[in-house]
Design a protein around this motif. Structure first.
Motif, PDB file in Angstrom:
ATOM      1  N   HIS A 116       0.758  -1.163   0.063  1.00 45.87           N
ATOM      2  CA  HIS A 116       0.300  -0.110   0.111  1.00 45.87           C
ATOM      3  C   HIS A 116       0.823   1.285  -0.103  1.00 45.87           C
ATOM      4  O   HIS A 116       2.007   1.190   0.427  1.00 45.87           O
ATOM      5  CB  HIS A 116      -1.056   0.112   1.286  1.00 45.87           C
ATOM      6  CG  HIS A 116      -0.434  -0.068   2.617  1.00 45.87           C
ATOM      7  ND1 HIS A 116      -0.183  -1.232   3.027  1.00 45.87           N
ATOM      8  CD2 HIS A 116       0.363   0.837   3.331  1.00 45.87           C
ATOM      9  CE1 HIS A 116       0.424  -1.031   4.499  1.00 45.87           C
ATOM     10  NE2 HIS A 116       0.588   0.244   4.292  1.00 45.87           N
TER      11      HIS A 116
ATOM     12  N   THR B 217      -4.291   5.356   3.496  1.00 45.82           N
ATOM     13  CA  THR B 217      -3.569   4.371   2.393  1.00 45.82           C
ATOM     14  C   THR B 217      -4.206   4.285   1.164  1.00 45.82           C
ATOM     15  O   THR B 217      -5.348   4.138   1.089  1.00 45.82           O
ATOM     16  CB  THR B 217      -3.342   2.922   3.207  1.00 45.82           C
ATOM     17  OG1 THR B 217      -4.800   2.450   3.523  1.00 45.82           O
ATOM     18  CG2 THR B 217      -2.613   3.227   4.523  1.00 45.82           C
ATOM     19  N   TYR B 218      -3.542   3.686   0.039  1.00 44.37           N
ATOM     20  CA  TYR B 218      -4.123   3.298  -1.264  1.00 44.37           C
ATOM     21  C   TYR B 218      -4.013   1.718  -1.436  1.00 44.37           C
ATOM     22  O   TYR B 218      -2.754   1.605  -1.411  1.00 44.37           O
ATOM     23  CB  TYR B 218      -3.555   4.419  -2.397  1.00 44.37           C
ATOM     24  CG  TYR B 218      -3.218   5.678  -2.037  1.00 44.37           C
ATOM     25  CD1 TYR B 218      -4.549   6.517  -2.557  1.00 44.37           C
ATOM     26  CD2 TYR B 218      -2.547   6.411  -1.070  1.00 44.37           C
ATOM     27  CE1 TYR B 218      -4.474   7.743  -2.458  1.00 44.37           C
ATOM     28  CE2 TYR B 218      -2.768   7.807  -0.742  1.00 44.37           C
ATOM     29  CZ  TYR B 218      -3.788   8.355  -1.495  1.00 44.37           C
ATOM     30  OH  TYR B 218      -3.767   9.798  -1.301  1.00 44.37           O
TER      31      TYR B 218
ATOM     32  N   TRP C 239      -4.428   7.033  -8.659  1.00 44.65           N
ATOM     33  CA  TRP C 239      -5.388   7.280  -7.840  1.00 44.65           C
ATOM     34  C   TRP C 239      -5.842   8.517  -7.529  1.00 44.65           C
ATOM     35  O   TRP C 239      -5.031   9.645  -7.653  1.00 44.65           O
ATOM     36  CB  TRP C 239      -4.815   6.512  -6.257  1.00 44.65           C
ATOM     37  CG  TRP C 239      -3.698   5.245  -6.456  1.00 44.65           C
ATOM     38  CD1 TRP C 239      -2.469   5.266  -6.726  1.00 44.65           C
ATOM     39  CD2 TRP C 239      -4.301   3.919  -6.013  1.00 44.65           C
ATOM     40  NE1 TRP C 239      -2.270   3.898  -6.712  1.00 44.65           N
ATOM     41  CE2 TRP C 239      -3.129   3.301  -6.253  1.00 44.65           C
ATOM     42  CE3 TRP C 239      -5.285   3.664  -5.331  1.00 44.65           C
ATOM     43  CZ2 TRP C 239      -3.223   1.978  -5.965  1.00 44.65           C
ATOM     44  CZ3 TRP C 239      -5.276   2.258  -5.133  1.00 44.65           C
ATOM     45  CH2 TRP C 239      -4.271   1.376  -5.308  1.00 44.65           C
TER      46      TRP C 239
ATOM     47  N   GLY D  95      -8.594   8.140  -1.802  1.00 44.71           N
ATOM     48  CA  GLY D  95      -7.853   6.747  -2.088  1.00 44.71           C
ATOM     49  C   GLY D  95      -8.538   5.808  -3.017  1.00 44.71           C
ATOM     50  O   GLY D  95      -8.034   4.549  -3.171  1.00 44.71           O
TER      51      GLY D  95
ATOM     52  N   GLY E  53      -8.730   4.353   3.863  1.00 40.50           N
ATOM     53  CA  GLY E  53      -7.848   3.066   3.728  1.00 40.50           C
ATOM     54  C   GLY E  53      -7.544   2.629   5.102  1.00 40.50           C
ATOM     55  O   GLY E  53      -8.566   2.475   5.985  1.00 40.50           O
TER      56      GLY E  53
END
Lengths: 361, 298
Positions: A53, A67-68, A99, A104, B78
């Motif tokens: 990530h 986070t991606y 992204w 995200g 996320g």
């Protein structure tokens, strides 16, 4: 200065980037491969590591924005577009992904035959280049993609251009001023200049020692010159127009990354023994320090300790107030400079300032 | 408070473990502008932990780009989606303070601090030293002596060794003396001390017997030495008169400052006499030195 430690990755960092303003690096779980760059205003920082990530952090306090999620392999690289709307990432799962920074959300995936080691937006964010690995019968290439800087737009599948590196694979690449050239650093230590529109090779120059890989290439703010870091233990400042080596910064350890600081005329180099060699070579401390050199006088002016593994990536805050480093130890360390950093000038610089001040009155 | 005093103190632990609700966090405004925050939580072992923090809030205003300000309001996503506002403890920590001050000669500075003093001091100490065997006075280490199994060390060999002791020991023990008189040589059982002491002209039971030997020969006692003095300075001053074999400057163990007296040993007694005459009354660092021959310790 008190660094902020960011631990968002489980493995070694590969790259950190700041949103046009700089990002602070945070610790990743595992080694940090790349501390993404700060974005243009320097308020966001992106980091990629050998886990799956990408992390986005607020540079001023180290808070993680998010986070991606979606990559299936180690992520080698990340870049932020100039408007801080989207980021692009390249991974060992053979994809480049786009992204949306804010949410995200994954916007687009491009598939390639091999891993992607480097991505970079051009100055206006309309194009993206990706460097693909040489592996399994595929030659290393530099691909160029058209990008629409709109979260809702449909991105094109087509590659605008593909440059094949048949002699030595490219390890890093970037766009020069006005997207006029694509500059690539190669595994054999040479630097190439390609036409930004046609992909024609103009020039290949052996800037570093033969077969000492170029590990990083970062631009100054107007993209007229860049700094390369190499395994041959030097970093070099090279002009984009004619690939002239303007300055050389010798170090005592293989380098993984180098960056140019805005505001002050310094460069920051990061490196250290490769993690796999740490136990087999000297027991001495592994030289895991960020090294500061004066950009013009080429003198080393100081070091910053902290990492307990080699530095894989360093990124300077675009506002010049700090820098971030990411290490094999999985941490991103974000530093804000103290007053002493800004006060430091050479005697000749001070004399010149005084002379200019005297003339002005 | 009143309720608590009624309990026997021995019951407290049990009560704490039973109660599952924590006292509410408290915020107290102090008069000096700080805020005291008291919080309670359970640690991993289920114990109640009270955390008291005193915080001073300083408002620091910064004008930022409106887009930066807008980004600060973005919702997290996320892996951070569940984090509250502000940095999360599991991902963000503050590191140790690093002092980074660029300097053109930082490398030299660093070397001066680490290598040079030690290397220089060691060189000074060893400058006049030669390896000397305690058994046969040969130029090798005692452990390498070919006679080490057949002969006793000279100092224990009886009256015949007396002169050799005087000549040999000052050099050997000079290092120990300079190191702060902490080392008294190897341990000698009381039963054997008589023999060694006899050789040492009546040094007798005194532990520092060895030191007595050289003192009366060519050693000067210097008093009224400045607190800031260094052994090197003294050595430089006295070396003008002849070969100096030992400089011992008494220093305070804690502060590292000189205590105000020093001993200087010369290789030759004639040099010592000259030095004593010339240096007595010499002005050094605002103080007037007093130099005399060291008295033999009784």
């Amino acid at each position: 200065m008190r660094p902020i430690l960011l631990a968002g990755h489980e493995r070694a960092l590969t790259q950190i980037k700041l949103v046009p303003p700089p990002f602070l690096p945070f610790p990743q779980e595992g080694t940090v491969n790349f501390v993404g760059w700060y974005n243009r205003e320097g308020d966001l920082l992106f980091s990629t590591a050998k886990d799956q990530h990408i992390c986005a952090w607020f540079a001023h306090n180290g808070e993680r924005l998010g986070t991606y999620q979606g990559h299936q392999g180690a992520i080698w690289t990340v870049d932020v577009d100039p408007t801080s709307t989207i980021i692009a990432s390249g991974s060992a799962d053979n994809t480049i992904r786009l992204w949306e920074i804010k949410t995200g959300k994954l916007l687009k995936t491009w598939d390639f035959p091999t891993a992607v080691k480097r991505v970079e937006f051009n100055e206006d964010g309309t194009r993206l280049l990706g460097v693909t690995e040489k592996r399994m019968g595929h030659l290393g290439t530099i691909v160029v993609l058209d990008i629409k800087l709109d979260v809702n737009a449909e991105q094109s599948d087509e590659k605008v251009m593909t440059i094949v590196c048949d002699e030595s694979k490219a390890t890093v690449a970037g766009w020069s001023y006005l997207s006029k050239y694509i500059i690539a650093g190669h595994e054999d230590g040479s630097v190439s200049q390609y036409d930004g529109k046609t992909g024609d090779l103009y020039y290949n120059f052996p800037a570093h020692e033969l077969n000492q890989q170029i590990t990083d290439l970062q631009w100054n703010q107007d993209r007229t010159y860049f700094i390369t870091a190499s395994k041959d233990k030097t970093a070099k400042l090279i002009s984009a127009k004619d690939l002239e080596v303007m300055k050389t910064y010798p170090a005592d350890t293989p380098l993984n990354s180098a960056t140019i600081t805005p505001k002050k005329d310094f460069v920051i180099l990061g490196g250290g023994q490769a993690a796999m060699d740490v136990t087999t070579t000297s027991a001495r401390q592994g030289k895991f320090e960020a090294r500061f050199y004066h950009k013009i006088f080429e003198d080393e002016i100081g070091r910053v300790r902290g990492h307990f593994g080699p530095l894989n990536t360093v990124a300077a805050d675009p506002t010049g107030k700090g820098y971030a480093s990411g290490g094999e130890d999985g941490y991103v360390r974000v530093h804000q400079f103290d007053k002493g950093y800004f006060d430091f000038v050479y005697e000749v610089e001070r004399e010149r300032q005084n002379r200019l001040a005297a003339q002005g009155h | 408070m009143a309720a608590q005093t009624k309990h026997d103190w021995a019951d407290d632990d049990d009560l704490d473990e039973i109660s599952t609700d924590l006292p509410p966090p408290q915020k107290i405004q102090n008069k000096d502008g700080t805020t005291t925050i008291i919080e309670y939580r359970f640690n991993d072992e289920g114990q109640k932990v009270k955390t008291t923090r005193r915080i001073r809030y300083i408002t620091h205003r910064e004008v930022v780009n409106p887009r930066v300000a807008e980004r600060k309001g973005w919702a997290k996503f996320g892996q951070s989606a569940k984090d509250g506002p502000g940095p999360a403890h599991d991902t963000t920590t503050v590191g140790e303070n690093i002092i980074f001050r660029p300097s053109t000669n930082w490398r030299k500075d660093a070397r001066d601090e680490s290598k040079d003093p030690n290397a220089q001091a060691m060189k000074d100490k060893l400058r006049d030293k030669k390896v000397k065997c305690r058994i046969c006075n040969g130029e090798h280490f005692t452990a390498r002596c070919p006679y080490k199994d057949t002969m006793a060390p000279i100092g224990e060999a009886g009256a015949g060794g007396s002169a050799d002791v005087a000549a040999g020991l000052p050099e050997e023990s000079a290092g120990a003396g300079a190191a702060g008189a902490g080392k008294k040589g190897s341990y000698v059982p009381p039963a054997l001390r008589g023999a060694g002491g006899a050789a040492g002209a009546g040094a007798g039971e005194r532990m520092g017997g060895k030191y007595g030997e050289r003192d009366d020969l060519a050693t000067l006692r210097v008093t009224n030495v400045s607190e800031m003095a260094e052994e090197n300075e003294l050595r430089d001053m006295f070396e003008r008169f002849g070969r100096v074999t030992r400089v011992f400057l008494a220093k305070d163990r804690d502060t590292g400052m000189a205590k105000g007296f020093a001993f200087i040993s010369f290789a030759d007694r004639g040099d010592a006499v000259k030095a004593c005459e010339k240096m007595d009354g010499f002005g050094f660092r605002h103080l007037i030195l007093r130099v005399e021959f060291a008295k033999k310790a009784q």
